[in-house]
Design an enzyme around this catalytic site. Structure first.
Site, PDB file in Angstrom:
ATOM      1  N   SER A  69       0.823  -1.205   0.000  1.00 27.09           N
ATOM      2  CA  SER A  69       0.000   0.000   0.000  1.00 27.09           C
ATOM      3  C   SER A  69       0.861   1.261   0.000  1.00 27.09           C
ATOM      4  O   SER A  69       1.656   1.459  -0.916  1.00 27.09           O
ATOM      5  CB  SER A  69      -0.961  -0.043   1.196  1.00 27.09           C
ATOM      6  OG  SER A  69      -1.914   0.993   1.128  1.00 27.09           O
ATOM      7  N   ASP A  78     -10.430  -4.497  -3.459  1.00 30.16           N
ATOM      8  CA  ASP A  78      -9.778  -3.518  -2.580  1.00 30.16           C
ATOM      9  C   ASP A  78     -10.618  -2.236  -2.524  1.00 30.16           C
ATOM     10  O   ASP A  78     -10.778  -1.557  -3.533  1.00 30.16           O
ATOM     11  CB  ASP A  78      -8.375  -3.204  -3.119  1.00 30.16           C
ATOM     12  CG  ASP A  78      -7.519  -2.415  -2.139  1.00 30.16           C
ATOM     13  OD1 ASP A  78      -8.084  -1.615  -1.364  1.00 30.16           O
ATOM     14  OD2 ASP A  78      -6.288  -2.595  -2.151  1.00 30.16           O
ATOM     15  N   HIS A  83      -8.218  -4.967   0.929  1.00 35.58           N
ATOM     16  CA  HIS A  83      -6.937  -4.266   1.084  1.00 35.58           C
ATOM     17  C   HIS A  83      -6.077  -5.015   2.099  1.00 35.58           C
ATOM     18  O   HIS A  83      -5.909  -4.601   3.250  1.00 35.58           O
ATOM     19  CB  HIS A  83      -7.182  -2.828   1.526  1.00 35.58           C
ATOM     20  CG  HIS A  83      -5.974  -1.947   1.422  1.00 35.58           C
ATOM     21  ND1 HIS A  83      -5.374  -1.645   0.206  1.00 35.58           N
ATOM     22  CD2 HIS A  83      -5.242  -1.297   2.365  1.00 35.58           C
ATOM     23  CE1 HIS A  83      -4.333  -0.852   0.416  1.00 35.58           C
ATOM     24  NE2 HIS A  83      -4.236  -0.631   1.714  1.00 35.58           N
TER      25      HIS A  83
END
Length: 232
Positions: free
Chosen positions: A119, A174, A208
């Site tokens: 991320s 996500d 995520h």
């Protein structure tokens, strides 16, 4: 932290089971620490590889109402046209390059080092890899987007990694960093490195986060880009 100026504790390290001839430097996501990823790499460790999982410094994050949390740089928004913390991104990138230099001093050449991140952190390691003159073994970018995208290709003009191998992974469910960000980043990356060297993998139903299938793909990528060498 290895001689750089981050106000964060020393990295979590998974040492090699025998002589370390390669290293993976892997950065955690927003609000996390390096410990979780160090534990994840313990589960897929390769005997001659050292895994280094730094901790981000704590800072206020605009996206989260200026709450202080571990963060590599400030985030103003997650939309494609949101302003970016250019100074923070570049500063964090330089700190990662300093970590690479430290491992080179420890006896592991840069071409035996993979940079990785999840991320927010994948933003840092991707930018570092594309702008450094240190030749790297490859990049692992999980749930990522390309930072300061309008600065490319000029920003990577002197990069030593135009033929590097990249494993990019993204969950198709996500909600934070949408899948389309990942696919668009992959297309942009193909204009900055050899397109054949980028592998983009999607994971059905994955939000995520990471998953066991993804960790297996990561291990295979590391084994391929950092094969055993004769002096181990």
């Amino acid at each position: 932290m290895c001689g750089n100026n981050m106000s964060a504790p020393l990295p979590a390290i998974v040492p090699a089971a025998r002589k370390a001839t390669a290293a993976v430097i892997f950065l955690h996501g927003l609000g996390d620490t390096g410990h979780g990823w160090a534990e994840a790499f313990t589960g897929i460790r390769i005997p001659y590889v050292k895994y280094i999982c730094p901790h981000a410094p704590t800072m206020p994050v605009s996206l989260n109402m200026r709450m202080s949390m571990p963060s590599w740089f400030d985030i103003y928004g997650l939309s494609p046209d949101a302003d970016e913390d250019e100074t923070g991104i570049k500063r964090a990138s330089e700190n990662i390059k300093a970590l690479i230099d430290q491992e080179v001093k420890n006896g592991i050449p840069s071409h035996r080092i993979i940079l990785g991140g999840f991320s927010q952190a994948s933003v840092i390691q991707t930018y570092a890899a594309l702008t450094t003159q240190q030749k790297l073994a490859g990049v692992i970018a999980l749930s990522c987007w390309l930072p300061l995208r309008n600065s490319f290709p000029q920003a990577s003009a002197n990069s030593a990694n135009k033929d590097m191998h990249v494993l990019q992974c993204h969950g198709d469910a996500d909600p934070l960093v949408p899948f389309v960000f990942g696919s668009q980043t992959a297309e942009k990356m193909k204009s900055l490195i050899s397109p054949a060297n980028l592998t983009f993998k999607s994971y059905r139903g994955l939000p995520h986060s990471a998953c066991p299938e993804e960790m297996v793909d990561i291990k295979r990528f590391i084994e391929k880009q950092l094969p055993a060498i004769s002096d181990e």
